[in-house]
Design a protein around this motif. Sequence first.
Motif, short mmCIF file in Angstrom:
data_model
loop_
_atom_site.label_atom_id
_atom_site.label_comp_id
_atom_site.label_asym_id
_atom_site.label_seq_id
_atom_site.Cartn_x
_atom_site.Cartn_y
_atom_site.Cartn_z
N ASP A 151 2.81 1.04 6.16
CA ASP A 151 2.51 2.36 6.15
C ASP A 151 1.29 3.49 6.10
O ASP A 151 1.31 4.10 5.52
CB ASP A 151 3.75 3.43 4.86
N ASP A 152 -0.06 2.62 6.91
CA ASP A 152 -1.04 3.33 6.46
C ASP A 152 -1.21 4.36 7.17
O ASP A 152 -2.16 5.17 6.84
CB ASP A 152 -1.96 2.13 7.00
N SER A 153 -0.61 5.15 8.53
CA SER A 153 -0.36 5.97 8.48
C SER A 153 -0.03 7.72 8.17
O SER A 153 -0.30 8.53 8.41
CB SER A 153 -0.45 5.87 10.01
N LYS A 154 0.77 6.76 6.46
CA LYS A 154 1.16 7.81 6.20
C LYS A 154 2.32 8.81 6.40
O LYS A 154 2.31 9.73 6.71
CB LYS A 154 0.24 8.77 4.94
N ILE A 189 1.13 -0.59 2.23
CA ILE A 189 -0.16 -1.34 3.70
C ILE A 189 0.55 -1.71 4.58
O ILE A 189 -0.58 -0.79 5.72
CB ILE A 189 0.22 -3.03 2.65
#
Length: 116
Positions: free
Chosen positions: A61-64, A59
Amino acid sequence: IFRETLSKRGVRVITGLGKYFRQIDKNRNGFLSQASLKEALKVFHLEMPEGDFESLWLILDDSKSDKVDYGEFTHAIFGEMNEYRKAFVRKAYMKLDFNKTGSVPMVDVRKCYCAK
């Protein structure tokens, strides 16, 4: 569940986490690694099962990018400020922005604020 746990523990834990995050952010980029976040949660006795931590990480680290902005982390926990608080912050900022430039140098903050 994590948000509820933090809200029960109080503001001191949240502010303590923020201070801790700034201390471990050696290069001052505002980001935490997965290991750093896990260690911080352990230090503040907020451990969780590995599966829950993985879900939390996904959740946050939505930008991975394999890093989490700790400002976004605290925003995710606190949520949006209510209108009363936003108005209060705006009023304080307007007082600090003597020259109406849209930014406040530390010199101006020091003129109005004493941390003692």
